[in-house]
Motif scaffolding. Structure first.
Motif, PDB file in Angstrom:
ATOM      1  N   PHE A 253       0.807  -1.220   0.000  1.00  0.00           N
ATOM      2  CA  PHE A 253       0.000   0.000   0.000  1.00  0.00           C
ATOM      3  C   PHE A 253       0.842   1.274   0.000  1.00  0.00           C
ATOM      4  CE2 PHE A 253      -3.174  -3.036   1.475  1.00  0.00           C
ATOM      5  CZ  PHE A 253      -4.289  -2.638   0.749  1.00  0.00           C
ATOM      6  N   ALA A 254       2.168   1.132  -0.096  1.00  0.00           N
ATOM      7  CA  ALA A 254       3.027   2.316  -0.130  1.00  0.00           C
ATOM      8  C   ALA A 254       2.734   3.141  -1.382  1.00  0.00           C
ATOM      9  CB  ALA A 254       4.493   1.901  -0.103  1.00  0.00           C
ATOM     10  N   GLY A 255       2.815   4.454  -1.245  1.00  0.00           N
ATOM     11  CA  GLY A 255       2.494   5.322  -2.371  1.00  0.00           C
ATOM     12  C   GLY A 255       1.023   5.220  -2.709  1.00  0.00           C
ATOM     13  N   ASP A 256       0.725   5.028  -3.975  1.00  0.00           N
ATOM     14  CA  ASP A 256      -0.675   4.858  -4.384  1.00  0.00           C
ATOM     15  C   ASP A 256      -1.045   3.395  -4.556  1.00  0.00           C
ATOM     16  OD1 ASP A 256       0.718   4.189  -6.638  1.00  0.00           O
ATOM     17  OD2 ASP A 256      -0.342   5.558  -7.995  1.00  0.00           O
TER      18      ASP A 256
ATOM     19  N   GLY B 127      -4.305 -14.470   2.713  1.00  0.00           N
ATOM     20  CA  GLY B 127      -5.469 -13.614   2.931  1.00  0.00           C
ATOM     21  C   GLY B 127      -5.137 -12.135   2.818  1.00  0.00           C
ATOM     22  N   SER B 128      -4.025 -11.710   3.434  1.00  0.00           N
ATOM     23  CA  SER B 128      -3.652 -10.293   3.369  1.00  0.00           C
ATOM     24  C   SER B 128      -3.318  -9.881   1.942  1.00  0.00           C
ATOM     25  CB  SER B 128      -2.463 -10.022   4.295  1.00  0.00           C
ATOM     26  OG  SER B 128      -1.317 -10.751   3.879  1.00  0.00           O
TER      27      SER B 128
ATOM     28  N   LEU C 199      -4.897  -6.814  -2.684  1.00  0.00           N
ATOM     29  CA  LEU C 199      -5.020  -6.679  -4.137  1.00  0.00           C
ATOM     30  C   LEU C 199      -6.449  -6.325  -4.542  1.00  0.00           C
ATOM     31  CD1 LEU C 199      -2.746  -9.656  -5.251  1.00  0.00           C
ATOM     32  CD2 LEU C 199      -2.302  -7.205  -5.613  1.00  0.00           C
ATOM     33  N   SER C 200      -7.430  -6.856  -3.824  1.00  0.00           N
ATOM     34  CA  SER C 200      -8.819  -6.496  -4.122  1.00  0.00           C
ATOM     35  C   SER C 200      -9.092  -5.043  -3.759  1.00  0.00           C
ATOM     36  CB  SER C 200      -9.783  -7.419  -3.370  1.00  0.00           C
ATOM     37  OG  SER C 200      -9.725  -8.734  -3.877  1.00  0.00           O
ATOM     38  N   ALA C 201      -8.539  -4.596  -2.642  1.00  0.00           N
ATOM     39  CA  ALA C 201      -8.714  -3.198  -2.240  1.00  0.00           C
ATOM     40  C   ALA C 201      -8.093  -2.242  -3.252  1.00  0.00           C
ATOM     41  CB  ALA C 201      -8.097  -2.971  -0.861  1.00  0.00           C
TER      42      ALA C 201
ATOM     43  N   PRO D 266     -10.716  -9.239  -8.414  1.00  0.00           N
ATOM     44  CA  PRO D 266     -12.131  -9.060  -8.068  1.00  0.00           C
ATOM     45  C   PRO D 266     -12.420  -9.528  -6.639  1.00  0.00           C
ATOM     46  CG  PRO D 266     -11.912 -10.039 -10.250  1.00  0.00           C
ATOM     47  CD  PRO D 266     -10.536 -10.044  -9.636  1.00  0.00           C
ATOM     48  N   TRP D 267     -13.284  -8.779  -5.966  1.00  0.00           N
ATOM     49  CA  TRP D 267     -13.592  -9.117  -4.577  1.00  0.00           C
ATOM     50  C   TRP D 267     -14.221 -10.501  -4.447  1.00  0.00           C
ATOM     51  CZ3 TRP D 267     -11.907  -7.498  -0.157  1.00  0.00           C
ATOM     52  CH2 TRP D 267     -11.433  -6.194  -0.007  1.00  0.00           C
ATOM     53  N   TRP D 268     -14.999 -10.913  -5.451  1.00  0.00           N
ATOM     54  CA  TRP D 268     -15.678 -12.199  -5.313  1.00  0.00           C
ATOM     55  C   TRP D 268     -14.677 -13.351  -5.293  1.00  0.00           C
ATOM     56  CZ3 TRP D 268     -15.477 -16.133  -8.909  1.00  0.00           C
ATOM     57  CH2 TRP D 268     -15.026 -15.809 -10.190  1.00  0.00           C
TER      58      TRP D 268
END
Length: 218
Positions: free
Chosen positions: A56-59, A110-111, A116-118, A123-125
């Protein structure tokens, strides 16, 4: 010195304890908690928050940070392969390892999927199906553990391998055919996740009813 009658009775009816060890074989030493297998497992758990920070670093899509996140994920995935092998080969299996190893695996996978979905890369599904399967199978394993043990099969190992490869490819800043290959691998991981989950449910049902039959037969 006279021997009391009670002492004579105890000596007469005492049952000798037979050792199960071969002649000349020493008693097995207790497995230390801090062994190489458990250290690798704990290192994998420690890498998870570092991996999330890099992801999640940067954008969340900066090339350097994505490569760093992929490298951390790869290192953690490699420790997953070696800690179990070392534990079995050198007799380093401990209760802590049995508990911590699957926790470390699920935390890493899981993380990665949730992250990656966030970021909109998976895809979240897909994430919900894979994570839901892992949580459900864990609860099922706890439910049947007193009636029998279900050994890890090749399908489960293949599932974990394909999941790791798919996540690693999606993490890397790829494009074109390489990015398409990562997407294909992710769908392959999804199929293996569902198929092995259904297979585990079938095995758990057989263990459950077999264990119940043995209990009623006693």
């Amino acid at each position: 010195m006279s021997v009391q009658p009670e002492e004579i009775d105890r000596q007469r009816y005492a049952v000798p304890v037979r050792s199960t060890l071969a002649p000349g074989q020493a008693e097995p030493a207790a497995v230390p908690l801090m062994n190489i297998a458990n250290i690798l497992t704990m290192a994998r758990i420690a890498i998870v928050p570092l991996f999330v920070l890099a992801l999640f670093a940067g954008d969340g899509h900066e090339t350097g940070w994505r490569i760093t996140a992929a490298a951390l994920f790869g290192i953690a995935a490699i420790t997953d392969r070696f800690d179990g092998q070392l534990a079995r080969k050198y007799g380093l299996v401990t209760d802590f390892g049995k508990l911590a190893d699957p926790i470390a695996d699920k935390a890493l996978i899981g993380s990665a999927l949730i992250g990656l979905s966030a970021l909109g890369d998976v895809p979240w599904w897909i994430t919900l199906v894979i994570c839901g399967r892992e949580i459900g199978i864990t609860l099922l394993r706890l439910a049947v553990v007193r009636r029998g043990v279900i050994p890890a099969g090749r399908g489960g190992k293949l599932k974990t391998l394909v999941q790791s490869l798919a996540i690693a490819m999606v993490l890397l800043p790829l494009s074109g055919a390489a990015a398409t290959a990562g997407t294909v691998l992710m769908y392959a991981a999804l199929v293996l996740t569902v198929v092995t989950g259904l297979d585990y449910i079938g095995q758990a049902a057989r263990v459950w009813f077999a264990g119940g039959s043995r209990s009623r037969g006693r």
